[in-house]
Design a protein around this motif. Structure first.
Motif, PDB file in Angstrom:
ATOM      1  N   THR A 134      45.944  42.358  43.357  1.00 39.72           N
ATOM      2  CA  THR A 134      47.383  42.627  43.239  1.00 39.72           C
ATOM      3  C   THR A 134      47.934  43.327  44.484  1.00 39.72           C
ATOM      4  O   THR A 134      49.014  43.902  44.449  1.00 39.72           O
ATOM      5  N   SER A 143      51.291  41.845  45.611  1.00 37.63           N
ATOM      6  CA  SER A 143      52.328  42.212  44.632  1.00 37.63           C
ATOM      7  C   SER A 143      52.735  43.675  44.805  1.00 37.63           C
ATOM      8  O   SER A 143      53.920  44.014  44.792  1.00 37.63           O
ATOM      9  N   SER A 149      51.930  38.888  40.363  1.00 32.33           N
ATOM     10  CA  SER A 149      50.895  39.427  39.480  1.00 32.33           C
ATOM     11  C   SER A 149      50.547  38.427  38.372  1.00 32.33           C
ATOM     12  O   SER A 149      49.608  38.646  37.613  1.00 32.33           O
ATOM     13  N   ARG A 150      51.320  37.307  38.315  1.00 34.88           N
ATOM     14  CA  ARG A 150      51.100  36.300  37.287  1.00 34.88           C
ATOM     15  C   ARG A 150      50.816  34.904  37.853  1.00 34.88           C
ATOM     16  O   ARG A 150      50.139  34.096  37.230  1.00 34.88           O
ATOM     17  N   VAL A 151      51.394  34.638  39.028  1.00 34.76           N
ATOM     18  CA  VAL A 151      51.248  33.333  39.671  1.00 34.76           C
ATOM     19  C   VAL A 151      50.565  33.545  41.017  1.00 34.76           C
ATOM     20  O   VAL A 151      50.759  34.579  41.661  1.00 34.76           O
ATOM     21  N   LEU A 187      56.194  38.319  40.011  1.00 32.63           N
ATOM     22  CA  LEU A 187      55.649  36.973  39.847  1.00 32.63           C
ATOM     23  C   LEU A 187      54.241  36.845  40.413  1.00 32.63           C
ATOM     24  O   LEU A 187      53.394  36.138  39.855  1.00 32.63           O
ATOM     25  N   ALA A 223      42.621  43.716  31.849  1.00 35.67           N
ATOM     26  CA  ALA A 223      43.956  43.656  32.418  1.00 35.67           C
ATOM     27  C   ALA A 223      43.930  44.254  33.822  1.00 35.67           C
ATOM     28  O   ALA A 223      43.150  45.139  34.115  1.00 35.67           O
TER      29      ALA A 223
END
Length: 417
Positions: free
Chosen positions: A148, A151, A299-301, A297, A14
Motif C-alpha cells: 500500500t 496508496s 488499495s483495492r485495484v 482505489l 487485512a
C-alpha cells in the motif's frame, strides 16, 4: 528509536493503509506536504504577475520556476546524504529553516527593484523544499505494508494538492484581487508570512520525536542477490525508466502549472483573477480529489492499472486542449489535473519498490528528476513567445507520451510477475 520493517504479510488478513504504530508520524509528515504545496503554488501566480507588472516575456518569467527546480536538482543528492547520516527529523528541520531563510530574503530582493534579484531567494527556497521532499516522500512509503506504499503516498500528497489550491487562490487574490491585472502587490508580504510559519513549524519538530525507519531486505531479495544479477538488472531497468518518466512528468506538470493562467487569458477568454479561480477551484481542486480517490482505489485495484488509465487520460486531454474548440479545450486542460494527480507519487513508489536498504539513496536520485521543472517552463515559454500558447502545449504532450510508455511498461511488468 529505530524501527526495522520487513515485507511481511499482515497476520490478520487485512492490509492497513498506515501501520498502527506509525499513525502520528504519518500525520506530522503529511502536514509538511500541505505547507510546501501552498508556498510553491504561489509561484505559478507570481509568473503571470511579473509578466504584467515588469513586462517580462514568458521565457524570462519561466526563470522563476527554473531557479527553484535547479535547486532541487543540485540539492537532491546532498539532501539524501544528510538525511541518511543525521535522520529524517534533522532533514525536516534543516529544510524548514532553509525555506524560511529564502522566504525572508524576498524582502531585500524586492526592494532592489529588478526581476532578476528575486532569483537568489527562490534558489535558497528550493534548497529547503528538496530537503523536505527527500525526507518526506520515502518516509511515507515505509510507514506500513509495502503493497500500500503508493496508496499511502497518494493520500499524503493529496494534502500537497490542498496546499496548492489554497496557495494559488490566496496568491491570486493578493496579486490580482484588488485592482485587477495591474495589481502591484509585493511578493515579500506573503513570503514573509510563510517564513514565520516555517520557523514555528521548525520549532515544533525540534521537540517532536520521529522514529527512524530502517528497511530490512526481504528474504526473497536476499536470495535473488545471492543467485546472481538477473533480478538486479530487471530492477535497474524499472528504476531508471521510472527516473526518466519522473523527469518527463515534471516537465509536463510544472510547465502546465506555470502557464495555465496564460493559456486561459492570452485570447481574452478569462481575466487573470478568473484564471486563478479556474486554476485553484478547478484544476488544483480536481488534482487534490484525484489523489484522494486514487489513493483509496489503489488499495483495492492494482496501482499499475490506475496509472495506465490516467496516463491515457492526460494524453487525451492535452490533444483536446490543443484542438482549438474554445470552452471544451479550456475545460480539457482543467480536467487533465485529475488524471495527472496520481502520477508523481505513483511513479516514485513504483520506482523504489523492492530496493530495500537502497531506498533512501534511490529516492534522493529520483528527487533530481525535478530538474524537469526547470526545463519544462523554459521550453514552453520559448515556444509560446515564438508561436502561440496552444501550439506550445506540444511540450507537455510529448513528455506525457513518455509517461504513458512507462505506464505500459509497469503494467506489462506486473502482468509478467
Amino acid at each position: 528509536m529505530e524501527i526495522t520493517t520487513e515485507n511481511k504479510a499482515n497476520k490478520g488478513g487485512a492490509t492497513r493503509l498506515v501501520a498502527k504504530e506509525y499513525v502520528i508520524p504519518f500525520i506530522l509528515i503529511t502536514s509538511l506536504f500541505f505547507l510546501w504545496g501552498g508556498s510553491r503554488a504561489i509561484l505559478d501566480v507570481l509568473n503571470k504577475h511579473y509578466q504584467l507588472i515588469l513586462h517580462v516575456s514568458k521565457t524570462q518569467s519561466s526563470l522563476i520556476q527554473m531557479m527553484v527546480y535547479m535547486a532541487y536538482f543540485l540539492g537532491a543528492l546532498p539532501a539524501g546524504l544528510l538525511i541518511r547520516r543525521l535522520g529524517t527529523r534533522v532533514g525536516v528541520i534543516t529544510g524548514l529553516l532553509l525555506f524560511a531563510v529564502g522566504s525572508f530574503l524576498f524582502m531585500p530582493a524586492v526592494n532592489l527593484g529588478s526581476f532578476y534579484y528575486i532569483l537568489t531567494p527562490l534558489f535558497v527556497l528550493g534548497l529547503g523544499l528538496v530537503l523536505l521532499e527527500t525526507a518526506a516522500n520515502p518516509y511515507v512509503t515505509l510507514l506500513g505494508d509495502p503493497k500500500t506504499s503508493a496508496s499511502r503516498l497518494n493520500i499524503a500528497q493529496s494534502f500537497n494538492g490542498l496546499g496548492c489550491m489554497m496557495g494559488a487562490l490566496m496568491g491570486g487574490q493578493f496579486f490580482f484581487g484588488n485592482s485587477g491585472a495591474e495589481a502591484s502587490a509585493s511578493i515579500a508580504v506573503p513570503y514573509t508570512v510563510i517564513a514565520v510559519i516555517m520557523l514555528v513549524v521548525a520549532v515544533c519538530f525540534t521537540f517532536i520525536h520521529l522514529p527512524e525507519v530502517i528497511i530490512a531486505p526481504p528474504r526473497r531479495a536476499k536470495a535473488a542477490d545471492a543467485a546472481g544479477g538477473t533480478a538486479r538488472k530487471a530492477l535497474g531497468v524499472a528504476f531508471f525508466f521510472g527516473f526518466a518518466a519522473l523527469i518527463a512528468y515534471e516537465i509536463s506538470e510544472i510547465s502546465i502549472n506555470t502557464f495555465f493562467i496564460n493559456f486561459m487569458t492570452d485570447d481574452g477568454f478569462m481575466t487573470p483573477m478568473q484564471a486563478t479561480w479556474a486554476l485553484s477551484m478547478g484544476g488544483l481542486l480536481l488534482f487534490m480529489v484525484g489523489r484522494v480517490v486514487g489513493g483509496i482505489l489503489m488499495s483495492r485495484v492494482a496501482t499499475e492499472k490506475i496509472f495506465l488509465a490516467c496516463a491515457l487520460g492526460t494524453v487525451a486531454m492535452l490533444l483536446l486542449a490543443m484542438s482549438g474548440l474554445g470552452l471544451f479545450s479550456k475545460m480539457a486542460l482543467i480536467v487533465l489535473y485529475v488524471f495527472e494527480s496520481i502520477m508523481f507519487p505513483t511513479i516514485f513508489a513504483l520506482s523504489i519498490q523492492g530496493l530495500g536498504a537502497n531506498t533512501e539513496k534511490a529516492s534522493s536520485i529520483l528527487m533530481m528528476s525535478v530538474v524537469g521543472g526547470a526545463i519544462g517552463p523554459l521550453a514552453l515559454g520559448y515556444v509560446a513567445d515564438h508561436y502561440t500558447m496552444t501550439q506550445a502545449l506540444v511540450v507537455p504532450l510529448s513528455t506525457f507520451v513518455i509517461v504513458l510508455a512507462y505506464a505500459i511498461y509497469s503494467y506489462a511488468r506486473r502482468s509478467r510477475a
